[in-house]
Scaffold this active site. Structure first.
Site, PDB file in Angstrom:
ATOM      1  CD  GLU A 181       0.264  -1.263   3.095  1.00  0.00           C
ATOM      2  OE1 GLU A 181       0.363  -2.215   2.294  1.00  0.00           O
ATOM      3  OE2 GLU A 181       0.608  -1.340   4.299  1.00  0.00           O
ATOM      4  CB  CYS A 193      15.334  -9.085   1.536  1.00  0.00           C
ATOM      5  SG  CYS A 193      15.487  -9.715  -0.128  1.00  0.00           S
ATOM      6  CD  GLU A 214      14.939  -7.274   7.804  1.00  0.00           C
ATOM      7  OE1 GLU A 214      13.792  -7.397   8.260  1.00  0.00           O
ATOM      8  OE2 GLU A 214      15.242  -7.556   6.629  1.00  0.00           O
TER       9      GLU A 214
HETATM   10  P1  NAD Z   1       5.654  -5.783   5.584  1.00  0.00           P
HETATM   11  O1  NAD Z   1       5.600  -7.150   6.163  1.00  0.00           O
HETATM   12  O2  NAD Z   1       5.376  -4.636   6.477  1.00  0.00           O
HETATM   13  O3  NAD Z   1       4.602  -5.677   4.376  1.00  0.00           O
HETATM   14  C1  NAD Z   1       4.542  -6.653   3.363  1.00  0.00           C
HETATM   15  C2  NAD Z   1       3.085  -6.871   2.971  1.00  0.00           C
HETATM   16  O4  NAD Z   1       2.363  -7.421   4.079  1.00  0.00           O
HETATM   17  C3  NAD Z   1       2.374  -5.582   2.586  1.00  0.00           C
HETATM   18  O5  NAD Z   1       1.609  -5.829   1.433  1.00  0.00           O
HETATM   19  C4  NAD Z   1       1.521  -5.247   3.800  1.00  0.00           C
HETATM   20  O6  NAD Z   1       0.302  -4.651   3.451  1.00  0.00           O
HETATM   21  C5  NAD Z   1       1.280  -6.581   4.471  1.00  0.00           C
HETATM   22  N1  NAD Z   1       1.345  -6.502   5.939  1.00  0.00           N
HETATM   23  C6  NAD Z   1       2.127  -5.703   6.694  1.00  0.00           C
HETATM   24  N2  NAD Z   1       1.967  -5.955   7.995  1.00  0.00           N
HETATM   25  C7  NAD Z   1       1.059  -6.927   8.076  1.00  0.00           C
HETATM   26  C8  NAD Z   1       0.484  -7.636   9.165  1.00  0.00           C
HETATM   27  N3  NAD Z   1       0.810  -7.365  10.430  1.00  0.00           N
HETATM   28  N4  NAD Z   1      -0.407  -8.591   8.899  1.00  0.00           N
HETATM   29  C9  NAD Z   1      -0.746  -8.888   7.639  1.00  0.00           C
HETATM   30  N5  NAD Z   1      -0.223  -8.243   6.566  1.00  0.00           N
HETATM   31  C10 NAD Z   1       0.661  -7.287   6.773  1.00  0.00           C
HETATM   32  O7  NAD Z   1       7.064  -5.637   4.870  1.00  0.00           O
HETATM   33  P2  NAD Z   1       7.693  -4.320   4.248  1.00  0.00           P
HETATM   34  O8  NAD Z   1       8.060  -3.386   5.344  1.00  0.00           O
HETATM   35  O9  NAD Z   1       6.847  -3.841   3.166  1.00  0.00           O
HETATM   36  O10 NAD Z   1       9.037  -4.913   3.581  1.00  0.00           O
HETATM   37  C11 NAD Z   1      10.256  -5.028   4.271  1.00  0.00           C
HETATM   38  C12 NAD Z   1      10.475  -6.443   4.764  1.00  0.00           C
HETATM   39  O11 NAD Z   1      10.402  -7.346   3.685  1.00  0.00           O
HETATM   40  C13 NAD Z   1      11.857  -6.639   5.364  1.00  0.00           C
HETATM   41  O12 NAD Z   1      11.748  -7.425   6.512  1.00  0.00           O
HETATM   42  C14 NAD Z   1      12.626  -7.381   4.279  1.00  0.00           C
HETATM   43  O13 NAD Z   1      13.694  -8.176   4.737  1.00  0.00           O
HETATM   44  C15 NAD Z   1      11.531  -8.222   3.714  1.00  0.00           C
HETATM   45  N6  NAD Z   1      11.857  -8.647   2.369  1.00  0.00           N
HETATM   46  C16 NAD Z   1      12.203  -9.946   2.184  1.00  0.00           C
HETATM   47  C17 NAD Z   1      12.554 -10.401   0.927  1.00  0.00           C
HETATM   48  C18 NAD Z   1      12.941 -11.834   0.722  1.00  0.00           C
HETATM   49  O14 NAD Z   1      12.899 -12.283  -0.431  1.00  0.00           O
HETATM   50  N7  NAD Z   1      13.307 -12.567   1.754  1.00  0.00           N
HETATM   51  C19 NAD Z   1      12.537  -9.524  -0.159  1.00  0.00           C
HETATM   52  C20 NAD Z   1      12.165  -8.199   0.065  1.00  0.00           C
HETATM   53  C21 NAD Z   1      11.819  -7.777   1.338  1.00  0.00           C
END
Ligand code: NAD
Length: 538
Positions: free
Chosen positions: A215, A320, A420
């Site tokens: 979002e 990541c 992290e």
């Molecule tokens: P996030 O978990 O906050 O959000 C990811 C998605 O989940 C979004 O679409 C969001 O709307 C939804 N979301 C967020 N909180 C939620 C909750 N409590 N319950 C249900 N849905 C929820 O992640 P972010 O901040 O957007 O991205 C950063 C994170 O992603 C870092 O931890 C990074 O390491 C990880 N990441 C991992 C990889 C990988 O391949 N391992 C790649 C990119 C990013």
């Protein structure tokens, strides 16, 4: 402008930025237009082949991280809208799954060309909403494009297996078939690459797809959806909804959705894995990381320091696969002053400014958290070799900037090591031996990526065999595999059985049907019925 906010953003946002630096007149003109029309561009939903305005009463602001100005609004889709989206996917699945594989391949062949043609526009949207530099944003699109290119070899990727003559006149063969409606939930940090890990592979296998972009950065995903439509994807094969928890819960619970691809934080990923699996869905969940770079004293110093600086601070550490932790082994610790000097040369600036190396963090909250973790390191006894807090970016004083920061003398019990950070912060530990370094890494909860810098093949081999991490670079700082392989994070960085893209990605999005058939040589005339259990020739 009516069907998609991207047009507005792509055309007017550069004008606004330019105006701030150069022409008050243009700025006033643009601003007056927005004020007069009271227009904040809204992100549309993409339902059944149409870009539609949401009827919701709940909207979230989208900010430019370099200025914190509101550049758009994104809806929290209503239940009715989400149902309409998944119903559209279900209807489209009937014909899409029956569409010939060659036709599906053609659509993705056109799609990859359209992405190439629009790479600059996609990158501009990423920089506007996510903050990373334009060059890095193009890299974001490019790495996603490679997955689309890979999807174009679906005619080989989806081949089944055959074993002829398992007994007389009897053959066994398998088909790979699509599984139904699939869904993707994406994070903010790769607005192009990660959605492109998801729906192209799912769809080319014959599934229809419900995508929920982050979002915080929905613009690029909307343009990607438009391009897929332009490439010829039939209505309903891709639907896009927006929102936060309610949208995620909807995806985890709706019975028509058979599989969920998630990338993001551990908090969300563990939750989605549990809830989706409990509802009988396949779930692949890529999560957080703490990637260690091990620096051996025999490494090529010049290359190693440059690679470490780029991998720690590029994309403001919001990758990541960023190398957020370095372990200097033996005398290599003498290189630290030089590492600090090189890190100081990086230019912190808005992502669209020429020469910018390090852009802003996604939000003021992210900046606050990163600064808190830096301070926690200092308070717990780490040495602050380079402090990026209070960095001043001229013209962008309201942006979420943190400059490159280096904490040394860090120990595994410190908060800045355990958590992290997801910012431009490199934490440094020291070890006397390679064994000590490996043991440290294997005790860390995450298993996403790691790299070793050495000129000794035996050291590299020992490391790659003994370290318990999914993706390993040898003198390669960010070893994100190309899509003919899979993205193989492990341990606390992954939940699920089959990884993203590559052969495993195809497995995730397909199910197998096994056919054993007997066509008797003597013209299939059965002389007498067999009443015992077939024993397959034994
Ligand atoms: P996030 O978990 O906050 O959000 C990811 C998605 O989940 C979004 O679409 C969001 O709307 C939804 N979301 C967020 N909180 C939620 C909750 N409590 N319950 C249900 N849905 C929820 O992640 P972010 O901040 O957007 O991205 C950063 C994170 O992603 C870092 O931890 C990074 O390491 C990880 N990441 C991992 C990889 C990988 O391949 N391992 C790649 C990119 C990013």
């Amino acid at each position: 402008l009516l069907y998609c906010r991207n047009v507005y953003i792509v055309c007017l946002a550069p004008l606004q930025r330019q105006a701030r630096n150069k022409s008050t007149f243009t700025f006033l003109l643009t601003s007056s237009w927005c004020i007069l029309t009271n227009y904040t561009p809204t992100t549309k939903l993409f339902i059944d082949g149409k870009f539609v305005e949401s009827n919701t009463s709940e909207w979230l602001d989208i900010h430019n991280p370099a200025t914190n100005e509101v550049v758009g609004r994104v809806p929290k889709a209503t239940d009715l809208e989400m149902l309409a989206a998944v119903d559209s996917c279900s209807r489209a699945f009937q014909s899409w799954s029956e569409t010939s594989i060659l036709s599906r391949q053609q659509i993705f062949l056109r799609y990859q060309q359209l992405i190439k043609d629009n790479i600059k526009e996609l990158a501009k949207l990423i920089t506007l909403e996510q903050g990373k530099t334009l060059a890095d944003a193009e890299g974001d699109v490019f790495r996603g494009l490679q997955v689309v290119e890979h999807a174009c070899s679906i005619t080989s990727l989806m081949l089944g297996e055959t074993l002829p003559s398992i007994t007389k006149d009897m053959d066994t063969y398998t088909y790979r078939l699509p599984i139904g409606v699939c869904a993707g939930i994406a994070p903010f940090n790769f607005p192009a690459m990660i959605p492109l890990w998801m729906f192209p592979i799912g769809m080319v296998c014959g599934n229809t797809y419900l995508m929920k972009p982050s979002e915080r950065v929905p613009g690029c995903a909307m343009l990607l959806a438009k391009l897929l439509q332009d490439a010829g994807a039939p209505d309903g094969t891709l639907n896009v909804i927006h929102g936060q928890h309610a949208a995620v819960n909807f995806i985890c619970d709706h019975p028509a959705i058979k599989a969920i691809s998630f990338v993001g934080s551990n908090q969300a990923g563990e939750y989605i894995y549990e809830r989706g699996s409990k509802n009988g869905k396949r779930v692949q969940s890529n999560m957080g990381a703490k990637n260690h770079g091990v620096v051996m004293p025999d490494a090529n110093k010049e290359n190693t320091l440059n690679q470490l600086v780029g991998a720690a601070f590029g994309a403001a550490g919001q990758r990541c696969m960023a190398l957020s932790t370095a372990i200097f082994v033996g005398e290599s610790r003498d290189w630290l002053p030089e590492l600090v000097e090189r890190s100081k040369t990086l230019r912190v600036n808005a992502g669209d400014q020429p020469g910018a190396d390090v852009g802003p963090l996604i939000s003021p909250e992210a900046k606050q958290r990163v600064e808190f973790l830096i301070q926690s390191g200092v308070d717990e006894g780490a040495q602050l070799l380079l402090d990026g807090r209070n960095v001043n970016v001229k013209g962008y004083e309201n942006g979420n900037f943190v400059g490159p920061t280096i904490l040394s003398k860090v120990t595994p019990d410190m908060k800045c090591y355990r958590e992290e950070i997801f910012g431009p912060v490199l934490v440094i530990l020291e070890a006397d031996t390679l064994d000590e370094a490996i043991s440290l890494i294997n005790k860390n909860q995450y298993g996403n990526g790691t790299a070793i810098f050495t000129t000794n093949g035996a050291t590299a081999r020992k490391y790659t065999h003994e370290v318990d991490v999914g993706q390993i670079g040898v003198n390669v700082p960010i070893p994100v595999p190309l899509p003919m392989f899979s993205f193989t994070g492990s341990r606390g960085s992954f939940r699920g059985d089959t990884n993203f893209y590559g052969k495993q990605g195809i497995q995730f999005y397909t199910q197998i049907k096994t056919v054993t058939s007997q066509w008797k040589a003597e013209d299939a005339t059965v002389t007498s019925p067999a009443v015992t259990m077939p024993t397959m020739g034994r």
